[in-house]
Design an enzyme around this catalytic site. Structure first.
Site, mmCIF file in Angstrom:
data_model
loop_
_atom_site.group_PDB
_atom_site.id
_atom_site.type_symbol
_atom_site.label_atom_id
_atom_site.label_comp_id
_atom_site.label_asym_id
_atom_site.label_seq_id
_atom_site.Cartn_x
_atom_site.Cartn_y
_atom_site.Cartn_z
ATOM 1 N N GLN A 72 0.828 -1.199 0.000
ATOM 2 C CA GLN A 72 0.000 0.000 0.000
ATOM 3 C C GLN A 72 0.866 1.254 0.000
ATOM 4 O OE1 GLN A 72 -3.198 -0.042 2.789
ATOM 5 N NE2 GLN A 72 -3.959 1.928 2.113
ATOM 6 N N PHE A 73 1.154 1.754 -1.194
ATOM 7 C CA PHE A 73 2.008 2.930 -1.329
ATOM 8 C C PHE A 73 1.376 4.167 -0.708
ATOM 9 C CE2 PHE A 73 -0.686 3.457 -5.014
ATOM 10 C CZ PHE A 73 -0.793 4.832 -5.166
ATOM 11 N N THR A 74 0.055 4.172 -0.544
ATOM 12 C CA THR A 74 -0.619 5.356 -0.008
ATOM 13 C C THR A 74 -0.281 5.621 1.459
ATOM 14 O OG1 THR A 74 -2.631 4.097 0.526
ATOM 15 C CG2 THR A 74 -2.536 5.183 -1.648
#
Length: 149
Positions: A78-80
């Site tokens: 999850q890059f967010t």
């Protein structure tokens, strides 16, 4: 490296209508990587996740790790988690690792949990739009980060 641990009673990830990973009791890990993360960060955070005592003992105190309690891991990239919201209304993701850096580190993290800590690890699909479903146990949600550099 930043990992959000959600203790769960049941969880799954679906991509394009197909379940790619599912667990019963265990952790859902939302895994974010930044561009200066290394294998040292992966090993540090994997050890922390495996040994963190957030499962209740007989007296109801958080005193057992997932290894002691038993359970599985559902790991979701999850890059967010590295969203920067300081300026404006649209987050930027400049602190998130590029896919060519993040993917091998995420895979190494999952392998470290499996091979060094003996945990069953199911995953989502790196870079895909995923539907994550979970029943949060507690709820217990903890954030673990690698050592400051």
């Amino acid at each position: 490296m930043r990992v959000v641990i959600q203790r769960s009673k049941q969880a799954s990830v679906t991509v394009d209508g197909l379940v790619t990973g599912a667990i019963d009791s265990g952790y859902v890990l939302l895994v974010g990587l930044t561009h200066d993360d290394t294998l040292d960060d992966v090993q540090y955070v994997a050890k922390k996740v495996a040994e963190l005592r957030i499962w209740e003992d007989e007296a109801g105190k958080m005193n057992h790790s997932i290894v002691e309690h038993g359970g599985a891991i559902l790991s979701v990239s999850q890059f967010t988690l590295y969203a920067n919201t300081i300026k404006g209304r649209r987050p930027n993701f400049i602190d998130a690792a590029r896919p060519e850096t993040a993917l091998p580190l995420w895979e190494a993290f999952n392998d470290e949990l499996r091979n060094s800590h003996g945990l069953q690890v199911e995953t989502g699909v790196f870079g895909a739009m995923m539907d994550v479903s979970l029943i949060n146990d507690g709820p217990v949600t903890i954030i673990v980060e690698s050592k400051p550099k």
